[in-house]
Design a protein around this motif. Structure first.
Motif, mmCIF file in Angstrom:
data_model
loop_
_atom_site.group_PDB
_atom_site.id
_atom_site.type_symbol
_atom_site.label_atom_id
_atom_site.label_comp_id
_atom_site.label_asym_id
_atom_site.label_seq_id
_atom_site.Cartn_x
_atom_site.Cartn_y
_atom_site.Cartn_z
ATOM 1 N N UNK A 299 0.796 -1.225 0.000
ATOM 2 C CA UNK A 299 0.000 0.000 0.000
ATOM 3 C C UNK A 299 0.821 1.264 0.000
ATOM 4 N N UNK A 300 2.108 1.166 -0.351
ATOM 5 C CA UNK A 300 2.934 2.366 -0.463
ATOM 6 C C UNK A 300 2.651 3.062 -1.792
ATOM 7 N N UNK A 301 3.252 4.234 -1.986
ATOM 8 C CA UNK A 301 3.026 5.022 -3.194
ATOM 9 C C UNK A 301 4.363 5.271 -3.891
ATOM 10 N N UNK A 302 4.857 4.223 -4.551
ATOM 11 C CA UNK A 302 6.093 4.356 -5.305
ATOM 12 C C UNK A 302 5.833 4.582 -6.790
ATOM 13 N N UNK A 303 4.591 4.412 -7.186
ATOM 14 C CA UNK A 303 4.175 4.792 -8.538
ATOM 15 C C UNK A 303 2.896 5.615 -8.409
ATOM 16 N N UNK A 304 2.951 6.753 -7.706
ATOM 17 C CA UNK A 304 1.721 7.505 -7.466
ATOM 18 C C UNK A 304 1.112 8.009 -8.760
ATOM 19 N N UNK A 305 -0.192 7.788 -8.912
ATOM 20 C CA UNK A 305 -0.815 8.309 -10.117
ATOM 21 C C UNK A 305 -0.976 9.820 -9.974
ATOM 22 N N UNK A 306 -1.014 10.491 -11.098
ATOM 23 C CA UNK A 306 -0.953 11.951 -11.096
ATOM 24 C C UNK A 306 -2.280 12.594 -10.743
ATOM 25 N N UNK A 307 -3.295 11.780 -10.512
ATOM 26 C CA UNK A 307 -4.605 12.336 -10.203
ATOM 27 C C UNK A 307 -4.898 12.291 -8.702
ATOM 28 N N UNK A 308 -4.807 11.109 -8.088
ATOM 29 C CA UNK A 308 -5.147 10.997 -6.670
ATOM 30 C C UNK A 308 -3.988 11.394 -5.758
ATOM 31 N N UNK A 309 -2.798 11.611 -6.307
ATOM 32 C CA UNK A 309 -1.644 11.997 -5.486
ATOM 33 C C UNK A 309 -1.403 13.505 -5.607
ATOM 34 N N UNK A 310 -2.413 14.265 -5.285
ATOM 35 C CA UNK A 310 -2.375 15.712 -5.481
ATOM 36 C C UNK A 310 -1.212 16.350 -4.730
ATOM 37 N N UNK A 311 -1.032 16.016 -3.436
ATOM 38 C CA UNK A 311 -0.030 16.654 -2.595
ATOM 39 C C UNK A 311 1.285 15.879 -2.528
ATOM 40 N N UNK A 312 1.446 14.800 -3.294
ATOM 41 C CA UNK A 312 2.646 13.977 -3.109
ATOM 42 C C UNK A 312 3.301 13.541 -4.410
ATOM 43 N N UNK A 313 2.972 14.155 -5.532
ATOM 44 C CA UNK A 313 3.613 13.773 -6.785
ATOM 45 C C UNK A 313 5.119 14.045 -6.708
ATOM 46 N N UNK A 314 5.882 13.132 -7.306
ATOM 47 C CA UNK A 314 7.329 13.273 -7.273
ATOM 48 C C UNK A 314 7.957 12.778 -5.991
ATOM 49 N N UNK A 315 7.266 11.918 -5.241
ATOM 50 C CA UNK A 315 7.820 11.356 -4.010
ATOM 51 C C UNK A 315 7.610 9.846 -4.018
ATOM 52 N N UNK A 316 8.213 9.168 -3.057
ATOM 53 C CA UNK A 316 7.981 7.736 -2.864
ATOM 54 C C UNK A 316 8.114 7.431 -1.384
ATOM 55 N N UNK A 317 7.651 6.247 -0.968
ATOM 56 C CA UNK A 317 7.625 5.928 0.449
ATOM 57 C C UNK A 317 7.571 4.422 0.638
ATOM 58 N N UNK A 318 7.492 4.004 1.886
ATOM 59 C CA UNK A 318 7.439 2.580 2.208
ATOM 60 C C UNK A 318 6.358 2.375 3.264
ATOM 61 N N UNK A 319 5.688 1.216 3.219
ATOM 62 C CA UNK A 319 4.563 0.949 4.111
ATOM 63 C C UNK A 319 4.642 -0.505 4.571
ATOM 64 N N UNK A 320 5.467 -0.779 5.568
ATOM 65 C CA UNK A 320 5.640 -2.144 6.051
ATOM 66 C C UNK A 320 4.351 -2.648 6.687
ATOM 67 N N UNK A 321 3.997 -3.868 6.347
ATOM 68 C CA UNK A 321 2.830 -4.566 6.891
ATOM 69 C C UNK A 321 1.509 -3.892 6.533
ATOM 70 N N UNK A 322 1.532 -2.835 5.697
ATOM 71 C CA UNK A 322 0.297 -2.119 5.405
ATOM 72 C C UNK A 322 -0.237 -1.347 6.592
ATOM 73 N N UNK A 323 0.622 -1.096 7.603
ATOM 74 C CA UNK A 323 0.173 -0.425 8.821
ATOM 75 C C UNK A 323 0.189 1.096 8.708
ATOM 76 N N UNK A 324 0.551 1.616 7.534
ATOM 77 C CA UNK A 324 0.497 3.057 7.335
ATOM 78 C C UNK A 324 1.858 3.632 6.995
ATOM 79 N N UNK A 325 1.853 4.658 6.128
ATOM 80 C CA UNK A 325 3.110 5.270 5.709
ATOM 81 C C UNK A 325 3.876 5.863 6.881
ATOM 82 N N UNK A 326 3.151 6.308 7.914
ATOM 83 C CA UNK A 326 3.794 6.961 9.049
ATOM 84 C C UNK A 326 4.277 5.976 10.103
#
Length: 892
Positions: A81-108
């Motif tokens: 559930x991370x956003x390493x290929x964020x689509x340009x529509x639903x990723x309004x505030x995060x385009x041009x970034x990537x992240x990791x989401x271990x266990x699906x417990x949340x990016x934070x």
């Protein structure tokens, strides 16, 4: 002040009976340099071969053929559930970034470290309000290895390490110069990546070594017009339509007909500007296919530099590391105008009004579909990091002290139109001359085009974050026991972080003297509030390892962390039992926590969200069909969602358990782990879709006429809150088998992560949401199984590598209309990658040539009905199709 932590009898008993310290020693490619990986500060830990850590070294990174770190992270099995290929529509505030989401417990909930030290969060935020460390800011050319610690580690590292830790270790040594260039393209169209990197290392005398690196990436755009199947449901019901206020008959002209009060009427020239007629419960509308304006992949420019100095003097070692990334999203097109969410009333005496009565405008001023009509929405993303570490030995005790500073600036510009100016134009006072009239009944009217530039405005904001961290650690032998020597480590940490949001005057949310939020002057977009906040935290920790018997070791750790709004005491205890030379058992129990981010405390922003409204009666109750099903109100509508931070948030708390079996033979190595996380007070934003469904006429549901629940939905207010619980569990399996084949070595590897359950409260009922798309709750889309299997044959000159990546099928939580031809079943996804690499000596150096294919069989991403969003799931599937790449490197 609140003290958080877990001290239940169950957790204490589990801790005393069973746990394993997560530490692992690995060698580099030359098999010389020992690298301690993430998890423990104890010197010479005996648990190094038995912990839930996965390691990506430089060889693994090469095999993936990744152009940047985001493509490496996307292959991690335990990240969901991370956003390493964020689509340009639903990723309004995060385009041009990537992240990791271990266990699906949340990016934070995943702690990201660089060289074992914290990194500032990005100024970008995910659509659900999550903050995260931008892993794309780390230059891949400078990476030595990536360690993924797959269990809670708050006792060692503090806040955020709930799901685990990902540690990026950068190069501190390299001899010579390596120049590398790569080229990658899709085979179905012309999206191209070009990358040029240089890495150099040399001694400058006096036991001092310097490493320098730089990368330039140029990423080409892939517009959705080249992949229309990916956006074939990105339609808005707000194209160009009207709702009449009373019964009326239009005798002649393009709008001729009889209409009843409240009826929706589509513009008669709908198809002339790319619209499509769609039936509504009360008439029809001219809808709009906005998806063709967006990119599937944006054009991007990235420059990254890295430097490291390592110097030994007077029995001490000084290491200084710095890196800087400038990352700009260039070609990020959007429609020529958004829908007018102010839903203005056009008076009956407007000269162009054919109805002669007041009508509500349900549309966008400029619904054009040509690519030339698209407007740019650039992003700028700059990240800087500087760290210094000094270490040595005093009286047989190792000591280390370090300080790290990191900062990020993320700027966003999004075009829109001013409703204030458009209202003037509708009244006949538009344009620089003040005498142009906007005609909403014919978007192709010539005067309308003259008004477009005059009424243009834009949302613009810059978010800046920074983090300063000081760490100090002392470790050494504690005492001699009958089974061996006990070891210890003690340390402290001080952190200072800041968070600043700087919107321009148009984009700032303003609260009047009565506490009422004033609307921003945008047709569609919202604003953000100005924020300038900072905080400090202080921590002390201790860790000890005791050999209890031959093959039996116990590790304990505790950490106390003093926060601005709370404090936390987190213990961790581990037991490792080596039954034979190859077989060992381990188990662990610990507590962990996550402090609310400054953004979750203080930030307020208004964005847009696709929401399915429903038909309500005059009492605000659902209207149901003959089968008892609630009746949807037209198609999905994008409305404003106001996300509010809260100072009432408490830290999240979790209890983590891990049980594992490890077998290390001469050729076969396997690891099987069971994990469980009992997560409480999880911080999340209320889900707008879920909130509407549970209370469609509630106080936070905003409609065009607040007194009429049957009127148009215009917005939803959502708030950050501490949810009840997440009870998640799963199993991980890793294995590798090596043998000699011909004049080379053959290795078979696999890594699989399977979620057994992921239970959250939904409408008061504990529900397992694993294997679901989860559009209406705070969990992200969650296939139950993610994994890969690879085989590689290599010798001194040749390497042949093949890899199968796998994402299991899952079920859509949206109601899928029969007209789509789809079901709720989202198919599994299993692309295959291959690579060939050849090394040869040229002159005084070594040349390396690589050819590879990603997604050899050109497997399309599974089609997903996500209402008016794109027609695939960017959190799990790659929309680009087959890619081929070539890479050449020369080291001398």
């Amino acid at each position: 002040m609140k003290l958080i932590g877990k001290y239940s009898a169950l957790s204490v008993a589990a801790a005393l009976a069973s746990m394993s310290t997560p530490v692992l020693a690995q060698t580099d490619q030359a098999g010389v340099e020992k690298i301690r990986v993430t998890g423990s500060y104890v010197r010479g830990s005996e648990t190094s071969e038995a912990n839930p850590v996965s390691v990506f070294d430089t060889s693994d990174i090469k095999n993936l053929g990744a152009a940047d770190v985001s493509e490496i992270i996307a292959q991690i099995s335990v990240s969901s559930g991370a956003e390493n290929r964020p689509d340009t529509f639903t990723s309004f505030y995060s385009q041009g970034t990537s992240n990791v989401n271990l266990r699906g417990l949340g990016l934070s909930s995943t702690l990201v470290l660089i060289n074992g030290k914290r990194q500032t969060i990005s100024g970008a935020k995910a659509q659900d309000g999550s903050v995260f460390v931008d892993t794309g800011s780390i230059p891949a050319i400078a990476l030595q290895q990536i360690d993924i610690l797959k269990e809670g580690a708050a006792a060692t590292y503090g806040s955020d390490a709930v799901a685990g830790v990902v540690n990026f270790t950068t190069r501190k040594s390299f001899d010579g110069v390596r120049v590398e260039g790569s080229w990658q393209t899709t085979t179905d169209d012309s999206q191209i990546d070009r990358n040029l990197s240089i890495l150099g290392g040399f001694d400058i005398g006096n036991d001092t070594h310097i490493v320098l690196a730089g990368t330039v990436l140029r990423r080409g755009a892939l517009n959705s017009r080249e992949r229309p199947d990916l956006v074939n449901r990105a339609f808005s019901s707000l194209g160009s339509s009207f709702s009449v206020s009373e019964d009326v008959v239009v005798a002649d002209g393009p709008y001729a007909g009889s209409y009843v009060a409240g009826e929706n009427v589509a513009a008669p020239n709908c198809s002339a500007f790319g619209g499509t007629l769609a039936a509504q419960p009360n008439g029809e509308r001219c809808t709009y296919q906005y998806g063709v304006h967006y990119n599937v992949v944006n054009e991007e420019e990235r420059e990254q530099v890295y430097a490291s100095l390592n110097s030994e003097f007077s029995d001490m070692t000084l290491t200084v590391t710095g890196m800087y990334t400038q990352y700009d999203v260039i070609d990020n097109p959007t429609p020529p105008s958004f829908p007018n969410l102010t839903f203005p009333t056009i008076s009956g005496d407007h000269p162009d009004n054919p109805f002669g009565v007041d009508v509500t405008y349900l549309g966008r001023p400029y619904p054009f579909l040509s690519r030339e009509s698209s407007l740019p929405a650039p992003r700028e993303n700059d990240t800087f990091r500087l760290e210094a570490e000094l270490s040595g030995v005093v009286a047989d005790y190792d000591w280390k002290t370090s300080i790290a500073y990191s900062a990020n600036d993320y700027s966003i510009t999004q075009p829109d139109l001013s409703p204030t100016l458009l209202d003037l134009a509708i009244a006949g006072f538009g344009g620089e001359s003040g005498n142009l009239r906007y005609n909403p009944f014919d978007p192709l009217d010539e005067d309308n085009l003259l008004i477009q530039d005059w009424a243009a405005t834009a949302f613009s904001s810059e978010t800046s974050t920074s983090l300063i961290v000081w760490d100090g650690v002392i470790s050494g032998d504690l005492m001699d026991l009958s089974a061996g020597t006990a070891s210890f480590a003690v340390g402290a940490q001080i952190r200072h972080e800041s968070y600043e949001v700087k919107p321009d005057d148009v984009s700032e949310i303003v609260i009047d003297e009565n506490g009422v939020q004033l609307p921003n002057d945008f047709l569609f977009l919202g604003g953000v509030n100005a924020v300038d906040e900072s905080r400090n935290s202080y921590a002390i920790f201790a860790e000890a390892e005791f050999p209890l018997a031959d093959g039996l070791d116990l590790n304990t750790a505790v950490r106390y962390e003093e926060l601005d709004t709370a404090s936390s005491f987190d213990p961790k205890i581990a037991l490792r039992y080596k039954l034979t030379d190859g077989l060992l058992l381990r188990a662990s129990a610990s507590t962990s926590f996550r402090e609310p981010s400054l953004a979750q405390f203080y930030a307020k922003n208004v964005n847009t969200r696709g929401i399915q409204d429903f038909v309500l009666d005059a009492n605000g109750d659902f209207v149901r069909d003959e089968n008892g099903q609630i009746i949807p109100r037209g198609s999905t509508l994008f409305v404003r969602e106001t996300q509010n931070g809260s100072l009432e948030l408490s830290p999240e708390e979790a209890t983590n358990y891990n049980f594992g079996v490890v077998w290390n033979g001469d050729r076969l190595q396997t690891r099987l782990d069971y994990w469980r996380v009992d997560y409480e007070d999880v911080i999340t934003i209320e889900d707008a879709n879920g909130k509407l469904q549970s209370d469609p006429d509630g106080v936070d549901i905003i409609r065009l006429d607040p007194s009429d629940p049957t009127s148009e939905l215009t917005g939803v207010i959502t708030n950050y809150f501490n949810a009840e619980t997440i009870d998640a569990s799963g199993v991980d399996f890793e294995a590798s088998y090596q043998w000699q084949l011909g004049n080379g070595d053959l290795e078979l590897k696999t890594s699989v992560a399977h979620i057994l359950e992921y239970e959250i409260p939904l409408n008061g009922v504990t529900t397992d949401v694993s294997g679901l798309f989860n559009h209406n709750n705070f969990a992200r889309s969650m296939p139950e199984t993610k994994g890969n299997i690879s085989v590689q044959w290599k010798n001194d000159q040749h390497s042949i590598y093949a890899r199968l990546n796998f994402v299991s099928s899952y079920e859509n939580t949206r109601v899928v209309p029969e007209s789509t031809g789809l079901t709720t079943h989202i198919e599994s996804y299993a692309p295959v990658d291959i690579q060939y690499r050849y090394n040869m000596e040229i002159g005084e150096g070594l040349a390396e040539f690589t050819l590879g294919v990603i997604n050899v069989f050109d497997e399309d991403p599974p089609e997903v009905y996500d209402a008016a969003n794109f027609s695939y799931d960017p959190k799990h599937h790659d929309p680009r199709g087959r890619l081929i790449y070539a890479r050449a490197a020369y080291t001398f």
